[in-house]
Design a protein around this motif. Sequence first.
Motif, PDB file in Angstrom:
ATOM      1  N   HIS A   1      14.861   9.432   9.947  1.00  0.00           N
ATOM      2  CA  HIS A   1      13.767   8.600   9.460  1.00  0.00           C
ATOM      3  C   HIS A   1      13.078   9.279   8.276  1.00  0.00           C
ATOM      4  CE1 HIS A   1      13.964   5.578  12.587  1.00  0.00           C
ATOM      5  NE2 HIS A   1      14.010   6.538  13.514  1.00  0.00           N
ATOM      6  N   VAL A   2      12.363   8.492   7.504  1.00  0.00           N
ATOM      7  CA  VAL A   2      11.623   9.003   6.345  1.00  0.00           C
ATOM      8  C   VAL A   2      10.175   9.258   6.756  1.00  0.00           C
ATOM      9  CG1 VAL A   2      10.824   8.524   4.004  1.00  0.00           C
ATOM     10  CG2 VAL A   2      13.084   7.717   4.741  1.00  0.00           C
ATOM     11  N   ASN A   3       9.781  10.516   6.725  1.00  0.00           N
ATOM     12  CA  ASN A   3       8.370  10.872   6.895  1.00  0.00           C
ATOM     13  C   ASN A   3       7.818  11.069   5.487  1.00  0.00           C
ATOM     14  OD1 ASN A   3       8.760  10.812   9.646  1.00  0.00           O
ATOM     15  ND2 ASN A   3       8.996  13.023   9.848  1.00  0.00           N
ATOM     16  N   LEU A   4       7.235  10.010   4.944  1.00  0.00           N
ATOM     17  CA  LEU A   4       6.890   9.965   3.523  1.00  0.00           C
ATOM     18  C   LEU A   4       5.572  10.673   3.234  1.00  0.00           C
ATOM     19  CD1 LEU A   4       7.818   8.820   0.784  1.00  0.00           C
ATOM     20  CD2 LEU A   4       6.394   6.799   1.268  1.00  0.00           C
ATOM     21  N   GLY A   5       5.646  11.751   2.455  1.00  0.00           N
ATOM     22  CA  GLY A   5       4.455  12.499   2.068  1.00  0.00           C
ATOM     23  C   GLY A   5       3.796  11.883   0.842  1.00  0.00           C
ATOM     24  N   ILE A   6       2.456  11.814   0.869  1.00  0.00           N
ATOM     25  CA  ILE A   6       1.675  11.280  -0.242  1.00  0.00           C
ATOM     26  C   ILE A   6       0.720  12.380  -0.709  1.00  0.00           C
ATOM     27  CG2 ILE A   6       0.098   9.481  -1.016  1.00  0.00           C
ATOM     28  CD1 ILE A   6       2.774   8.379  -0.149  1.00  0.00           C
ATOM     29  N   ALA A   7       0.941  12.913  -1.922  1.00  0.00           N
ATOM     30  CA  ALA A   7       0.074  13.968  -2.442  1.00  0.00           C
ATOM     31  C   ALA A   7      -1.310  13.398  -2.733  1.00  0.00           C
ATOM     32  CB  ALA A   7       0.681  14.566  -3.704  1.00  0.00           C
ATOM     33  N   VAL A   8      -2.351  14.022  -2.160  1.00  0.00           N
ATOM     34  CA  VAL A   8      -3.726  13.555  -2.322  1.00  0.00           C
ATOM     35  C   VAL A   8      -4.550  14.684  -2.937  1.00  0.00           C
ATOM     36  CG1 VAL A   8      -5.795  12.694  -1.150  1.00  0.00           C
ATOM     37  CG2 VAL A   8      -3.525  12.035  -0.329  1.00  0.00           C
ATOM     38  N   SER A   9      -5.198  14.387  -4.058  1.00  0.00           N
ATOM     39  CA  SER A   9      -6.026  15.381  -4.737  1.00  0.00           C
ATOM     40  C   SER A   9      -7.395  15.455  -4.076  1.00  0.00           C
ATOM     41  CB  SER A   9      -6.172  15.016  -6.216  1.00  0.00           C
ATOM     42  OG  SER A   9      -7.020  15.938  -6.871  1.00  0.00           O
TER      43      SER A   9
ATOM     44  N   THR B   1       9.483  14.663   4.956  1.00  0.00           N
ATOM     45  CA  THR B   1      10.879  14.770   4.518  1.00  0.00           C
ATOM     46  C   THR B   1      11.054  14.459   3.028  1.00  0.00           C
ATOM     47  OG1 THR B   1      11.345  12.466   5.134  1.00  0.00           O
ATOM     48  CG2 THR B   1      11.725  14.168   6.817  1.00  0.00           C
ATOM     49  N   PHE B   2      10.071  13.811   2.412  1.00  0.00           N
ATOM     50  CA  PHE B   2      10.127  13.504   0.980  1.00  0.00           C
ATOM     51  C   PHE B   2       8.700  13.216   0.535  1.00  0.00           C
ATOM     52  CE2 PHE B   2      10.685  10.948  -2.835  1.00  0.00           C
ATOM     53  CZ  PHE B   2      11.783  11.528  -3.462  1.00  0.00           C
ATOM     54  N   THR B   3       8.357  13.626  -0.705  1.00  0.00           N
ATOM     55  CA  THR B   3       6.979  13.491  -1.178  1.00  0.00           C
ATOM     56  C   THR B   3       6.901  12.675  -2.462  1.00  0.00           C
ATOM     57  OG1 THR B   3       6.260  15.575  -0.164  1.00  0.00           O
ATOM     58  CG2 THR B   3       4.961  14.773  -2.015  1.00  0.00           C
ATOM     59  N   ILE B   4       5.818  11.895  -2.581  1.00  0.00           N
ATOM     60  CA  ILE B   4       5.489  11.161  -3.799  1.00  0.00           C
ATOM     61  C   ILE B   4       4.198  11.733  -4.377  1.00  0.00           C
ATOM     62  CG2 ILE B   4       4.692   8.945  -4.706  1.00  0.00           C
ATOM     63  CD1 ILE B   4       6.481   7.535  -2.752  1.00  0.00           C
ATOM     64  N   SER B   5       4.202  12.005  -5.687  1.00  0.00           N
ATOM     65  CA  SER B   5       3.001  12.479  -6.372  1.00  0.00           C
ATOM     66  C   SER B   5       2.723  11.548  -7.546  1.00  0.00           C
ATOM     67  CB  SER B   5       3.193  13.918  -6.870  1.00  0.00           C
ATOM     68  OG  SER B   5       2.019  14.384  -7.514  1.00  0.00           O
ATOM     69  N   ASN B   6       1.643  10.800  -7.454  1.00  0.00           N
ATOM     70  CA  ASN B   6       1.313   9.768  -8.444  1.00  0.00           C
ATOM     71  C   ASN B   6       0.156  10.252  -9.324  1.00  0.00           C
ATOM     72  OD1 ASN B   6       0.588   7.451  -9.875  1.00  0.00           O
ATOM     73  ND2 ASN B   6       0.994   6.090  -8.158  1.00  0.00           N
ATOM     74  N   VAL B   7       0.409  10.394 -10.633  1.00  0.00           N
ATOM     75  CA  VAL B   7      -0.637  10.834 -11.563  1.00  0.00           C
ATOM     76  C   VAL B   7      -0.975   9.740 -12.564  1.00  0.00           C
ATOM     77  CG1 VAL B   7      -0.007  13.268 -11.335  1.00  0.00           C
ATOM     78  CG2 VAL B   7       1.060  11.883 -13.117  1.00  0.00           C
TER      79      VAL B   7
ATOM     80  N   PRO C   1      10.028  22.528   3.117  1.00  0.00           N
ATOM     81  CA  PRO C   1      11.454  22.710   2.777  1.00  0.00           C
ATOM     82  C   PRO C   1      12.140  21.424   2.307  1.00  0.00           C
ATOM     83  CG  PRO C   1      11.231  22.386   5.128  1.00  0.00           C
ATOM     84  CD  PRO C   1       9.833  22.284   4.568  1.00  0.00           C
ATOM     85  N   GLU C   2      11.360  20.462   1.788  1.00  0.00           N
ATOM     86  CA  GLU C   2      11.924  19.181   1.384  1.00  0.00           C
ATOM     87  C   GLU C   2      12.889  19.338   0.204  1.00  0.00           C
ATOM     88  OE1 GLU C   2       8.632  16.592   0.618  1.00  0.00           O
ATOM     89  OE2 GLU C   2       7.744  16.922   2.597  1.00  0.00           O
ATOM     90  N   THR C   3      13.805  18.403   0.087  1.00  0.00           N
ATOM     91  CA  THR C   3      14.807  18.441  -0.979  1.00  0.00           C
ATOM     92  C   THR C   3      14.302  17.791  -2.263  1.00  0.00           C
ATOM     93  OG1 THR C   3      16.687  18.518   0.528  1.00  0.00           O
ATOM     94  CG2 THR C   3      17.103  17.584  -1.642  1.00  0.00           C
ATOM     95  N   GLY C   4      13.412  16.791  -2.149  1.00  0.00           N
ATOM     96  CA  GLY C   4      12.987  16.078  -3.343  1.00  0.00           C
ATOM     97  C   GLY C   4      11.518  15.717  -3.355  1.00  0.00           C
ATOM     98  N   ILE C   5      10.993  15.553  -4.576  1.00  0.00           N
ATOM     99  CA  ILE C   5       9.636  15.057  -4.775  1.00  0.00           C
ATOM    100  C   ILE C   5       9.656  14.163  -6.006  1.00  0.00           C
ATOM    101  CG2 ILE C   5       8.989  17.166  -6.038  1.00  0.00           C
ATOM    102  CD1 ILE C   5       6.100  16.684  -5.103  1.00  0.00           C
ATOM    103  N   LEU C   6       9.023  12.997  -5.901  1.00  0.00           N
ATOM    104  CA  LEU C   6       9.027  12.014  -6.986  1.00  0.00           C
ATOM    105  C   LEU C   6       7.683  12.020  -7.706  1.00  0.00           C
ATOM    106  CD1 LEU C   6      10.669   9.587  -8.251  1.00  0.00           C
ATOM    107  CD2 LEU C   6       9.234   8.126  -6.791  1.00  0.00           C
ATOM    108  N   GLY C   7       7.729  12.162  -9.030  1.00  0.00           N
ATOM    109  CA  GLY C   7       6.528  12.075  -9.846  1.00  0.00           C
ATOM    110  C   GLY C   7       6.424  10.701 -10.481  1.00  0.00           C
ATOM    111  N   ILE C   8       5.253  10.075 -10.379  1.00  0.00           N
ATOM    112  CA  ILE C   8       5.041   8.727 -10.901  1.00  0.00           C
ATOM    113  C   ILE C   8       4.051   8.774 -12.053  1.00  0.00           C
ATOM    114  CG2 ILE C   8       4.292   6.381 -10.350  1.00  0.00           C
ATOM    115  CD1 ILE C   8       4.953   6.998  -7.420  1.00  0.00           C
ATOM    116  N   GLY C   9       4.465   8.301 -13.223  1.00  0.00           N
ATOM    117  CA  GLY C   9       3.579   8.252 -14.381  1.00  0.00           C
ATOM    118  C   GLY C   9       2.915   6.888 -14.510  1.00  0.00           C
ATOM    119  N   ARG C  10       2.127   6.724 -15.554  1.00  0.00           N
ATOM    120  CA  ARG C  10       1.381   5.483 -15.748  1.00  0.00           C
ATOM    121  C   ARG C  10       2.290   4.349 -16.221  1.00  0.00           C
ATOM    122  NH1 ARG C  10      -1.786   6.063 -21.567  1.00  0.00           N
ATOM    123  NH2 ARG C  10      -0.012   6.882 -22.751  1.00  0.00           N
TER     124      ARG C  10
END
Length: 449
Positions: free
Chosen positions: A312-320, A366-372, A387-396
């Motif tokens: 399953h996907v345990n989706l991480g959300i980066a929060v400032s 298991t995977f993280t999203i970072s939205n700036v 120890p995650e394999t990937g992190i996605l960066g989201i631009g404007r």
Amino acid sequence: MAQQVIMPKWGLTMTEGKVVRWLKGEGDSVEAGEPLFEVETDKITNSVEAPASGVLFQIIVPEGETAEVKAVLAIIAAPGETPEKSAGGAASAEAPSEAPAAAAPEKKETPASAPAGEGEFARAMPAARKLAEELGVDLCTVAGTGPRGAITMKDVQSAADAAFDGINASPKAIEFARKKGIDLSLVTGSGEDGRITKADILKAMNPAAEQPAQAAPAEAQDTILPMDGVRKLIADNMHASLNSAAQLSVFVELDVTEMVRLRADLLARNKRNPEYRMSYNDIISYAVCRALKRHPIMNSTLQEDGIHLHPHVNLGIAVSLPNGLIVPNVKKADTMTLEELRTEVRDVAGRARKGGLNMDEISGGTFTISNVSMLGVDGFTPILNPPETGILGIGRIIEKPAVKDGEIKIRSMMTLSLTFNHMTTDGAPAMTFLRELGDMLENPGLMIM
């Protein structure tokens, strides 16, 4: 019987915690289950409940200090019980009955009935103990005026001021000398009747400096932000991330005009509900879960025994946060509808800002999203959350000219950046994942296939 209060262990990686604040003082009554103190770790700051009812007999680890997990932080005694004072350390099966008294440093002669005797524990309020450390005052030399003879902040301040008795110096000079650790008996005063001023102290600290006829304005000094607490823990984690993974980032620019239209349609459909919210981040999170199910290597973690592919996907959300960054995660996000996922994402993000998360919600991602995008940034290279394999960066998302069907049109464009661990996967699988995710955002209908 006395009960030890110990540093909790939240998660497998926690080795120590910082006592941020005691919610009760020595001598206060406490009830089992009520918040007793706050602990700060590299992942979370949370309150800890009292393990038993009684009286907070002794605080061993004061505010601002760090202790290892299972270390004894305080003693709760039953009403009327007077156990031996503890010097702290690792937790034992029972509360200490004959804890050796901490050796006190040599001190000046003081009345035997007021300050603590040599080798005895000085009873002091937590704030007074902290102030004594800052001012360099030995608590064993201070007579307490608080409840049951406890040393207060006023007592500590008076003891510190007494060290300057008989010194002909201005209050500002005394305060400055205390902060700088200057012995005023070695400073010659130039003021009236030989009064020592701050300028005299500065001259004594730098005798070679030329003294101008008229004092020039003090030169601006650097503001030093201590590298401690959450800031230091984040720095250590980011440095460890770069040292433990072969990180590579790839980018893709997308025409997300259709995703923009989808969001507008959903908002219009629910316009009668004033509480309804749907963000681009919600839609992207849903698409990420769909893409991860089709590319399971990107939903993996690198651990000591090998690469773990998670069901399953345990989706991480980066929060400032004002003092750093935290990454809560939504468990089994891949099993949720778009509406369910947007609700869960808002819930964990909101509680992350208010400090209401539990340890389970900030571990096991298991995977993280970072939205700036809200910062007006087009793209960046995010750092992996081990120890995650990937992190996605989201631009404007920005409107600009683009070629569509052989014509130049104004389109909604966005950049995604994917950082992945090249130790876990090669470039082609990671880039294929990113491209398929991009296809879903450019054509949202692909998310249901």
